[in-house]
Enzyme design. Sequence first.
Site, PDB file in Angstrom:
ATOM      1  N   ASN A   1       1.469 -10.651 -26.383  1.00 47.72           N
ATOM      2  CA  ASN A   1       1.288 -11.934 -26.019  1.00 47.72           C
ATOM      3  C   ASN A   1       1.424 -12.767 -27.328  1.00 47.72           C
ATOM      4  O   ASN A   1       1.898 -14.017 -27.164  1.00 47.72           O
ATOM      5  CB  ASN A   1       0.085 -11.977 -25.470  1.00 47.72           C
TER       6      ASN A   1
ATOM      7  N   ASP B   1       2.735 -12.877 -18.995  1.00 54.40           N
ATOM      8  CA  ASP B   1       2.532 -13.013 -17.477  1.00 54.40           C
ATOM      9  C   ASP B   1       3.743 -12.133 -16.664  1.00 54.40           C
ATOM     10  O   ASP B   1       3.750 -11.377 -15.892  1.00 54.40           O
ATOM     11  CB  ASP B   1       2.370 -14.246 -16.990  1.00 54.40           C
TER      12      ASP B   1
ATOM     13  N   GLU C   1      -4.354  -5.593 -18.747  1.00 51.28           N
ATOM     14  CA  GLU C   1      -2.914  -4.820 -18.773  1.00 51.28           C
ATOM     15  C   GLU C   1      -3.214  -3.364 -18.369  1.00 51.28           C
ATOM     16  O   GLU C   1      -2.194  -2.642 -18.611  1.00 51.28           O
ATOM     17  CB  GLU C   1      -2.431  -5.096 -20.280  1.00 51.28           C
TER      18      GLU C   1
END
Length: 305
Positions: free
Chosen positions: A183, A192, A219
């Site tokens: 990320n 995403d 996650e």
Amino acid sequence: MDTPTTPADVLVVDDAPSNLAILTETLRNEFAVRIATSGPEALRLVCDTPPDLILLDILMPEMDGYEVCRRLKADFSTRNIPIIFLTAKNEVSDETLGLALGAVDYITKPITVPIVQARVRAHVELKRRGDLLETLSMRDGLTGIPNRRRFDEYLDQTWRHAMRCNTTLSMIMADIDDFKAYNDAYGHMAGDECLRSVARALSDALRRPGDLVARFGGEEFAVVLENTDLRGALHLAEAMRSAVIDLDIGHEDSRAAEVVTVSLGAATLTPKAGMTPEALIGAADRMLYAAKQAGRNRVLGEMAL
């Protein structure tokens, strides 16, 4: 909401052949009609293939309709099937009891065909709309796979079934390796999309309709496998690990590989009285942690006590 094209399945339960003939003729042009001539037979049919609605007579030998209703409403897997009592018992107390047991409607004999058709049609439509809303509420908004709520419900259901049947239950916990670093490096929109891709890969690896993969949180993903031993769970976990690698999503900041990978922990047990599903979750989570500690991008498993 679109109405499904498949005809709704209606189970008619009555010990009188003449009543069965009339009701079948009344409903067969609009619904898929099955019949049962006793309470025990009705319970067997419902167990094999749950219908969309049940038309249930009350006055039957061996087991009356009230008892059939009680048993269906007491079972998690059948409690949401709408039941319409169809009976010659026309006292207010009889109708009150039927509705208190969980029936959605109460029709007295002799029947009026348009009334039966209209009420069955209305309750089938309500059931299907409710099922659709329930399905939507059980889906994770980002990945489209079952969410934590659905996971908790399904695990409880399969746990009870495995306990009754004395069969094994397995679980796999999977976690994307170094996802925070992904990320940070590629941005949350890419994160995403990564989550969606991994979720699809894990779901596509399932081979049986009774298996379920859900987003557990962040996650992390969880897989419930009915009647599966540890060897089978490890085999599926390895297939899932390979499927994620095959996505070939670049991850330069991963400590495990140059692409996005997952670590997986598997656990298997046979539910017994006094145990809870948390024992299986905890065991799979310990194996996931051990896989992370051992270097990530790998599968570890154990037989849980």
